[in-house]
Design a protein around this motif. Structure first.
Motif, PDB file in Angstrom:
ATOM      1  N   PRO A 195       0.706  -1.349   0.020  1.00  0.00           N
ATOM      2  CA  PRO A 195       0.071   0.063   0.014  1.00  0.00           C
ATOM      3  C   PRO A 195       0.882   1.312  -0.155  1.00  0.00           C
ATOM      4  O   PRO A 195       1.942   1.105   0.495  1.00  0.00           O
ATOM      5  CB  PRO A 195      -0.645  -0.328   1.223  1.00  0.00           C
ATOM      6  CG  PRO A 195      -0.017  -1.146   2.174  1.00  0.00           C
ATOM      7  CD  PRO A 195       0.678  -1.894   1.376  1.00  0.00           C
ATOM      8  N   TYR A 196       0.599   2.519  -0.618  1.00  0.00           N
ATOM      9  CA  TYR A 196       1.009   3.582  -0.659  1.00  0.00           C
ATOM     10  C   TYR A 196       0.079   4.768  -0.924  1.00  0.00           C
ATOM     11  O   TYR A 196      -0.966   4.445  -1.501  1.00  0.00           O
ATOM     12  CB  TYR A 196       2.121   3.468  -1.562  1.00  0.00           C
ATOM     13  CG  TYR A 196       1.699   3.803  -3.180  1.00  0.00           C
ATOM     14  CD1 TYR A 196       1.457   4.647  -4.029  1.00  0.00           C
ATOM     15  CD2 TYR A 196       1.500   2.251  -3.759  1.00  0.00           C
ATOM     16  CE1 TYR A 196       0.951   4.732  -5.077  1.00  0.00           C
ATOM     17  CE2 TYR A 196       0.717   2.412  -4.982  1.00  0.00           C
ATOM     18  CZ  TYR A 196       0.777   3.369  -5.821  1.00  0.00           C
ATOM     19  OH  TYR A 196       0.336   3.359  -7.165  1.00  0.00           O
ATOM     20  N   GLN A 197       0.386   5.940  -0.574  1.00  0.00           N
ATOM     21  CA  GLN A 197      -0.279   7.076  -1.128  1.00  0.00           C
ATOM     22  C   GLN A 197      -0.433   7.523  -2.321  1.00  0.00           C
ATOM     23  O   GLN A 197       0.750   7.935  -2.845  1.00  0.00           O
ATOM     24  CB  GLN A 197      -0.117   8.226  -0.006  1.00  0.00           C
ATOM     25  CG  GLN A 197      -1.093   9.414  -0.295  1.00  0.00           C
ATOM     26  CD  GLN A 197      -2.388   9.098   0.204  1.00  0.00           C
ATOM     27  OE1 GLN A 197      -2.799   8.615   1.081  1.00  0.00           O
ATOM     28  NE2 GLN A 197      -3.447   9.575  -0.874  1.00  0.00           N
ATOM     29  N   GLN A 198      -1.376   7.452  -3.067  1.00  0.00           N
ATOM     30  CA  GLN A 198      -1.479   7.857  -4.537  1.00  0.00           C
ATOM     31  C   GLN A 198      -1.487   9.442  -4.497  1.00  0.00           C
ATOM     32  O   GLN A 198      -2.174  10.007  -3.717  1.00  0.00           O
ATOM     33  CB  GLN A 198      -3.038   7.517  -5.262  1.00  0.00           C
ATOM     34  CG  GLN A 198      -2.862   5.889  -5.609  1.00  0.00           C
ATOM     35  CD  GLN A 198      -3.280   5.217  -4.230  1.00  0.00           C
ATOM     36  OE1 GLN A 198      -4.108   5.756  -3.295  1.00  0.00           O
ATOM     37  NE2 GLN A 198      -3.396   3.928  -4.011  1.00  0.00           N
ATOM     38  N   ARG A 199      -0.575  10.095  -5.254  1.00  0.00           N
ATOM     39  CA  ARG A 199      -0.369  11.520  -5.450  1.00  0.00           C
ATOM     40  C   ARG A 199       0.212  12.045  -6.864  1.00  0.00           C
ATOM     41  O   ARG A 199       0.601  11.236  -7.581  1.00  0.00           O
ATOM     42  CB  ARG A 199       0.666  11.841  -4.162  1.00  0.00           C
ATOM     43  CG  ARG A 199       2.137  11.351  -4.408  1.00  0.00           C
ATOM     44  CD  ARG A 199       2.898  11.653  -2.916  1.00  0.00           C
ATOM     45  NE  ARG A 199       2.526  11.146  -2.010  1.00  0.00           N
ATOM     46  CZ  ARG A 199       1.869  11.787  -0.958  1.00  0.00           C
ATOM     47  NH1 ARG A 199       1.791  12.968  -1.026  1.00  0.00           N
ATOM     48  NH2 ARG A 199       1.625  11.401   0.194  1.00  0.00           N
ATOM     49  N   ALA A 200       0.098  13.235  -6.809  1.00  0.00           N
ATOM     50  CA  ALA A 200       0.693  13.768  -7.915  1.00  0.00           C
ATOM     51  C   ALA A 200       2.004  14.358  -7.455  1.00  0.00           C
ATOM     52  O   ALA A 200       2.421  14.708  -6.463  1.00  0.00           O
ATOM     53  CB  ALA A 200      -0.124  14.944  -8.609  1.00  0.00           C
ATOM     54  N   HIS A 201       3.086  14.395  -8.539  1.00  0.00           N
ATOM     55  CA  HIS A 201       4.364  15.120  -7.960  1.00  0.00           C
ATOM     56  C   HIS A 201       4.875  16.128  -8.939  1.00  0.00           C
ATOM     57  O   HIS A 201       5.725  16.760  -8.702  1.00  0.00           O
ATOM     58  CB  HIS A 201       5.645  13.917  -8.039  1.00  0.00           C
ATOM     59  CG  HIS A 201       5.452  13.012  -9.204  1.00  0.00           C
ATOM     60  ND1 HIS A 201       5.121  11.812  -9.393  1.00  0.00           N
ATOM     61  CD2 HIS A 201       6.079  13.449 -10.598  1.00  0.00           C
ATOM     62  CE1 HIS A 201       4.939  11.143 -10.643  1.00  0.00           C
ATOM     63  NE2 HIS A 201       5.746  12.093 -11.429  1.00  0.00           N
TER      64      HIS A 201
ATOM     65  N   ARG B  42       4.361  24.843 -15.473  1.00  0.00           N
ATOM     66  CA  ARG B  42       4.647  23.561 -14.837  1.00  0.00           C
ATOM     67  C   ARG B  42       4.959  23.840 -13.271  1.00  0.00           C
ATOM     68  O   ARG B  42       5.615  24.811 -12.930  1.00  0.00           O
ATOM     69  CB  ARG B  42       5.703  22.916 -15.420  1.00  0.00           C
ATOM     70  CG  ARG B  42       5.409  22.497 -16.897  1.00  0.00           C
ATOM     71  CD  ARG B  42       4.398  21.461 -17.177  1.00  0.00           C
ATOM     72  NE  ARG B  42       4.261  21.404 -18.570  1.00  0.00           N
ATOM     73  CZ  ARG B  42       4.714  20.323 -19.545  1.00  0.00           C
ATOM     74  NH1 ARG B  42       5.510  19.428 -18.808  1.00  0.00           N
ATOM     75  NH2 ARG B  42       4.281  20.152 -20.684  1.00  0.00           N
ATOM     76  N   VAL B  43       4.473  22.991 -12.381  1.00  0.00           N
ATOM     77  CA  VAL B  43       4.607  23.205 -11.163  1.00  0.00           C
ATOM     78  C   VAL B  43       4.736  21.701 -10.281  1.00  0.00           C
ATOM     79  O   VAL B  43       4.573  20.802 -10.690  1.00  0.00           O
ATOM     80  CB  VAL B  43       3.424  23.965 -10.379  1.00  0.00           C
ATOM     81  CG1 VAL B  43       3.090  25.239 -10.832  1.00  0.00           C
ATOM     82  CG2 VAL B  43       2.177  23.141 -10.595  1.00  0.00           C
ATOM     83  N   LYS B  44       5.634  21.920  -9.364  1.00  0.00           N
ATOM     84  CA  LYS B  44       6.161  20.616  -8.463  1.00  0.00           C
ATOM     85  C   LYS B  44       6.166  21.162  -7.096  1.00  0.00           C
ATOM     86  O   LYS B  44       6.067  22.348  -6.612  1.00  0.00           O
ATOM     87  CB  LYS B  44       7.124  20.085  -8.974  1.00  0.00           C
ATOM     88  CG  LYS B  44       8.221  20.810  -8.993  1.00  0.00           C
ATOM     89  CD  LYS B  44       9.605  19.961  -9.493  1.00  0.00           C
ATOM     90  CE  LYS B  44       9.417  19.242 -11.065  1.00  0.00           C
ATOM     91  NZ  LYS B  44      10.486  18.797 -11.237  1.00  0.00           N
ATOM     92  N   GLY B  45       6.312  20.291  -6.088  1.00  0.00           N
ATOM     93  CA  GLY B  45       6.679  20.676  -4.588  1.00  0.00           C
ATOM     94  C   GLY B  45       5.558  21.189  -4.064  1.00  0.00           C
ATOM     95  O   GLY B  45       4.240  20.882  -4.169  1.00  0.00           O
ATOM     96  N   ALA B  46       5.718  22.328  -3.211  1.00  0.00           N
ATOM     97  CA  ALA B  46       4.754  22.918  -2.418  1.00  0.00           C
ATOM     98  C   ALA B  46       3.793  23.624  -3.224  1.00  0.00           C
ATOM     99  O   ALA B  46       2.506  23.618  -2.989  1.00  0.00           O
ATOM    100  CB  ALA B  46       5.389  23.776  -1.412  1.00  0.00           C
ATOM    101  N   ARG B  47       4.256  24.107  -4.185  1.00  0.00           N
ATOM    102  CA  ARG B  47       3.271  24.781  -5.267  1.00  0.00           C
ATOM    103  C   ARG B  47       2.128  24.068  -5.734  1.00  0.00           C
ATOM    104  O   ARG B  47       1.085  24.404  -5.885  1.00  0.00           O
ATOM    105  CB  ARG B  47       4.046  25.800  -6.333  1.00  0.00           C
ATOM    106  CG  ARG B  47       3.144  26.382  -7.559  1.00  0.00           C
ATOM    107  CD  ARG B  47       3.117  27.994  -6.875  1.00  0.00           C
ATOM    108  NE  ARG B  47       2.319  28.546  -7.781  1.00  0.00           N
ATOM    109  CZ  ARG B  47       2.601  28.798  -8.893  1.00  0.00           C
ATOM    110  NH1 ARG B  47       3.866  28.833  -9.566  1.00  0.00           N
ATOM    111  NH2 ARG B  47       1.796  29.612  -9.807  1.00  0.00           N
ATOM    112  N   LEU B  48       2.695  22.758  -5.953  1.00  0.00           N
ATOM    113  CA  LEU B  48       1.895  21.775  -6.703  1.00  0.00           C
ATOM    114  C   LEU B  48       0.701  21.492  -5.712  1.00  0.00           C
ATOM    115  O   LEU B  48      -0.474  21.282  -6.268  1.00  0.00           O
ATOM    116  CB  LEU B  48       2.611  20.705  -6.972  1.00  0.00           C
ATOM    117  CG  LEU B  48       1.529  19.343  -7.403  1.00  0.00           C
ATOM    118  CD1 LEU B  48       1.250  19.507  -8.910  1.00  0.00           C
ATOM    119  CD2 LEU B  48       2.595  18.106  -7.328  1.00  0.00           C
ATOM    120  N   LYS B  49       1.212  21.028  -4.447  1.00  0.00           N
ATOM    121  CA  LYS B  49       0.359  20.706  -3.482  1.00  0.00           C
ATOM    122  C   LYS B  49      -0.794  21.507  -3.316  1.00  0.00           C
ATOM    123  O   LYS B  49      -1.919  21.463  -2.946  1.00  0.00           O
ATOM    124  CB  LYS B  49       0.983  20.252  -2.088  1.00  0.00           C
ATOM    125  CG  LYS B  49       1.882  18.923  -2.428  1.00  0.00           C
ATOM    126  CD  LYS B  49       2.745  18.972  -0.985  1.00  0.00           C
ATOM    127  CE  LYS B  49       3.731  17.691  -1.217  1.00  0.00           C
ATOM    128  NZ  LYS B  49       4.538  17.448  -0.033  1.00  0.00           N
TER     129      LYS B  49
END
Length: 269
Positions: free
Chosen positions: A215-221, A230-237
């Protein structure tokens, strides 16, 4: 756009969704039938979704040479030829090897991540579910021997994203194309399998052991915002949470609380 083969399992060709055969927009539709009233002019294979798909491709191996991309949607997906073409074109342009359209907020869903987020064109993720995956031929060739004895293949979608050559870049959910899913989950499949004395719970347990599924947490990166950035990290979340919060009243199945929003910003262990 490179031609795409769409294979949809249905009880009969007459019950296949209209969009399957309704377009010349860069894809070819084929139906694989499992019901008693199947049309002999089309592929027939009793059993679940993935056994039927694998049987079709084993019966017609030339299809694996003819097409580079394959889309395997459930028969109760509500969409249009234009939306299908838009999804396929975007996925190919971005080089995705495993991808899916997003679900409308009103859809019956299993994973929150698959609901369309209005802030994004697409999100690169660590998960694509079994409902309507677009699969590149390179990955499909790896999957065929694994899936050939599986009716529902529950659990495979927790690991198949790791089998593409570049999982951080080639796995995605396309938010700019929404499709509907309004039939209660698993009831139709379970009832069909019970008629054939097929135990899907046991099949899933066997798959989990066979593939060492954890099991794991499904997420976007990573993601592309509707403005093209294009965004990632804290901005993405932050954008993920704000986008989902903005449609909170449209989600009619399994409404979300604070705990559900926190799953999108939690740091992965």
């Amino acid at each position: 756009m490179k031609p795409v083969l769409i294979v949809c399992r249905a009880e009969s060709a007459q019950q296949a969704p209209e969009w399957l055969f309704a377009s010349n927009l860069g894809y070819r539709g084929m139906v694989s039938q499992y019901g008693a009233n199947a049309d002999t002019r089309h592929h027939i294979c009793t059993g679940g979704k993935w056994i039927g798909i694998c049987n079709l491709l084993q019966t017609h191996p030339e299809l694996l040479n003819e097409y580079e991309y394959f889309w395997f949607p459930d028969d109760d997906i509500e969409t249009s030829p234009e939306d299908i073409s838009q999804f396929l074109k975007l996925a190919q342009n971005e080089g995705f090897k495993l991808a899916q359209p997003s679900l409308t907020p009103q859809s019956v869903y299993a994973y929150r991540l698959t609901i369309s987020n209005p802030r994004f064109n697409f999100r690169r993720t660590n998960f694509v579910e079994l409902m309507m995956p677009l699969i590149h031929r390179d990955l499909l060739l790896q999957l065929l021997p694994i899936m050939s004895d599986k009716h529902a293949a529950l659990g495979v979608d927790w690991v198949w994203h790791t089998w593409v050559s570049s999982p951080m870049k080639q796995v995605a959910i396309v938010d700019s194309v929404q499709m509907g899913h309004y039939r209660p989950r698993n009831k139709h499949l379970v009832s069909q399998m019970k008629k054939r004395a097929i135990d899907l719970v046991q099949e899933r347990e066997n798959t989990v052991k066979e593939l060492n599924v954890k099991p794991y947490q499904q997420r976007a990166h990573e993601g592309e915002l509707v403005q093209g950035e294009r965004v990632k990290g804290a901005r993405l979340k932050l954008q993920v949470v704000l986008g989902y919060f903005s449609i909170r009243h449209e989600v009619t199945q399994q409404r979300w609380g604070l705990k559900q929003y926190l799953t999108f910003i939690r740091t992965e262990k």
